[in-house]
Design a protein around this motif. Structure first.
Motif, PDB file in Angstrom:
ATOM      1  N   ARG A   3     -16.283   2.051  -2.162  1.00 12.62           N
ATOM      2  CA  ARG A   3     -15.299   3.044  -2.592  1.00 12.62           C
ATOM      3  C   ARG A   3     -14.011   2.341  -2.991  1.00 12.62           C
ATOM      4  NH1 ARG A   3     -13.234   8.107  -2.582  1.00 12.62           N
ATOM      5  NH2 ARG A   3     -11.307   8.482  -1.459  1.00 12.62           N
ATOM      6  N   PHE A   4     -13.319   2.899  -3.986  1.00 12.41           N
ATOM      7  CA  PHE A   4     -12.070   2.340  -4.475  1.00 12.41           C
ATOM      8  C   PHE A   4     -10.930   2.750  -3.545  1.00 12.41           C
ATOM      9  CE2 PHE A   4      -8.219   3.108  -7.008  1.00 12.41           C
ATOM     10  CZ  PHE A   4      -7.982   1.823  -7.433  1.00 12.41           C
ATOM     11  N   TYR A   5     -10.235   1.789  -2.964  1.00 10.45           N
ATOM     12  CA  TYR A   5      -9.086   2.056  -2.109  1.00 10.45           C
ATOM     13  C   TYR A   5      -7.846   1.500  -2.768  1.00 10.45           C
ATOM     14  CZ  TYR A   5     -12.416   3.063   1.588  1.00 10.45           C
ATOM     15  OH  TYR A   5     -13.440   3.601   2.319  1.00 10.45           O
ATOM     16  N   ARG A   6      -6.874   2.363  -3.014  1.00 10.72           N
ATOM     17  CA  ARG A   6      -5.663   1.906  -3.693  1.00 10.72           C
ATOM     18  C   ARG A   6      -4.829   0.996  -2.808  1.00 10.72           C
ATOM     19  NH1 ARG A   6      -1.391   6.769  -4.412  1.00 10.72           N
ATOM     20  NH2 ARG A   6      -3.006   7.599  -5.698  1.00 10.72           N
ATOM     21  N   TYR A   7      -4.977   1.071  -1.500  1.00 15.35           N
ATOM     22  CA  TYR A   7      -4.156   0.266  -0.608  1.00 15.35           C
ATOM     23  C   TYR A   7      -4.712  -1.142  -0.423  1.00 15.35           C
ATOM     24  CZ  TYR A   7      -2.009   4.729   0.199  1.00 15.35           C
ATOM     25  OH  TYR A   7      -1.380   5.920   0.008  1.00 15.35           O
ATOM     26  N   ARG A   8      -5.890  -1.416  -0.942  1.00 17.29           N
ATOM     27  CA  ARG A   8      -6.463  -2.757  -0.866  1.00 17.29           C
ATOM     28  C   ARG A   8      -6.171  -3.566  -2.120  1.00 17.29           C
ATOM     29  NH1 ARG A   8     -12.521  -2.201   1.098  1.00 17.29           N
ATOM     30  NH2 ARG A   8     -12.309  -4.446   1.238  1.00 17.29           N
ATOM     31  N   TRP A  12       1.377  -5.874  -6.691  1.00 17.35           N
ATOM     32  CA  TRP A  12       1.883  -5.534  -8.014  1.00 17.35           C
ATOM     33  C   TRP A  12       1.094  -4.372  -8.622  1.00 17.35           C
ATOM     34  CZ3 TRP A  12      -1.430  -5.797 -12.086  1.00 17.35           C
ATOM     35  CH2 TRP A  12      -2.586  -6.563 -11.915  1.00 17.35           C
ATOM     36  N   ALA A  13      -0.211  -4.313  -8.397  1.00 22.16           N
ATOM     37  CA  ALA A  13      -1.027  -3.222  -8.932  1.00 22.16           C
ATOM     38  C   ALA A  13      -0.755  -1.925  -8.177  1.00 22.16           C
ATOM     39  CB  ALA A  13      -2.504  -3.580  -8.840  1.00 22.16           C
ATOM     40  N   ARG A  14      -0.584  -2.025  -6.871  1.00 19.57           N
ATOM     41  CA  ARG A  14      -0.261  -0.845  -6.061  1.00 19.57           C
ATOM     42  C   ARG A  14       1.095  -0.284  -6.466  1.00 19.57           C
ATOM     43  NH1 ARG A  14      -1.290  -2.588  -0.526  1.00 19.57           N
ATOM     44  NH2 ARG A  14       0.454  -3.904  -1.005  1.00 19.57           N
ATOM     45  N   PHE A  18       1.996   3.476  -7.968  1.00 16.98           N
ATOM     46  CA  PHE A  18       3.013   4.346  -7.381  1.00 16.98           C
ATOM     47  C   PHE A  18       4.046   4.778  -8.420  1.00 16.98           C
ATOM     48  CE2 PHE A  18       2.191   2.308  -3.025  1.00 16.98           C
ATOM     49  CZ  PHE A  18       1.262   3.284  -2.716  1.00 16.98           C
ATOM     50  N   ILE A  19       4.442   3.870  -9.311  1.00 17.35           N
ATOM     51  CA  ILE A  19       5.397   4.216 -10.365  1.00 17.35           C
ATOM     52  C   ILE A  19       4.797   5.233 -11.321  1.00 17.35           C
ATOM     53  CG2 ILE A  19       6.608   3.306 -12.387  1.00 17.35           C
ATOM     54  CD1 ILE A  19       7.076   0.738 -10.744  1.00 17.35           C
ATOM     55  N   CYS A  20       3.543   5.035 -11.710  1.00 11.74           N
ATOM     56  CA  CYS A  20       2.875   5.998 -12.592  1.00 11.74           C
ATOM     57  C   CYS A  20       2.738   7.360 -11.917  1.00 11.74           C
ATOM     58  CB  CYS A  20       1.508   5.475 -13.000  1.00 11.74           C
ATOM     59  SG  CYS A  20       1.564   4.057 -14.095  1.00 11.74           S
TER      60      CYS A  20
END
Length: 62
Positions: A3-8, A12-14, A18-20
Motif C-alpha cells: 500500500r502507498f503510504y505518504r508518510y514513508r 521533499w516529496a512529502r 502537503f503544499i499541493c
C-alpha cells in the motif's frame, strides 16, 4: 503489492504533497467561480479534475 503510504516518502516529496493539498481548496474555489461566470468545456473539465483532487486529498487516497 504494498500500500502507498505518504508518510514513508522522502521529506521533499512529502512536503510537495502537503503544499499541493493546502493549495487545492483556493484553486477549486477560484475555478468554481470562473466556471459559474464563463462556462466553457475546459473550465468544466478543470473543475472536475480539481474536485477529484480535493476529494482524493480529503480521503487521503494520495
Amino acid at each position: 503489492m504494498a500500500r502507498f503510504y505518504r508518510y514513508r516518502l522522502p521529506p521533499w516529496a512529502r512536503n510537495c504533497i502537503f503544499i499541493c493539498e493546502k493549495a487545492t481548496l483556493p484553486i477549486l474555489i477560484f475555478q468554481l467561480i470562473r466556471t459559474l461566470f464563463f462556462p466553457t468545456t475546459l473550465d468544466v473539465l478543470l473543475l472536475g479534475i480539481f474536485v477529484g483532487l480535493f476529494i482524493a486529498f480529503h480521503l487521503e487516497w494520495i
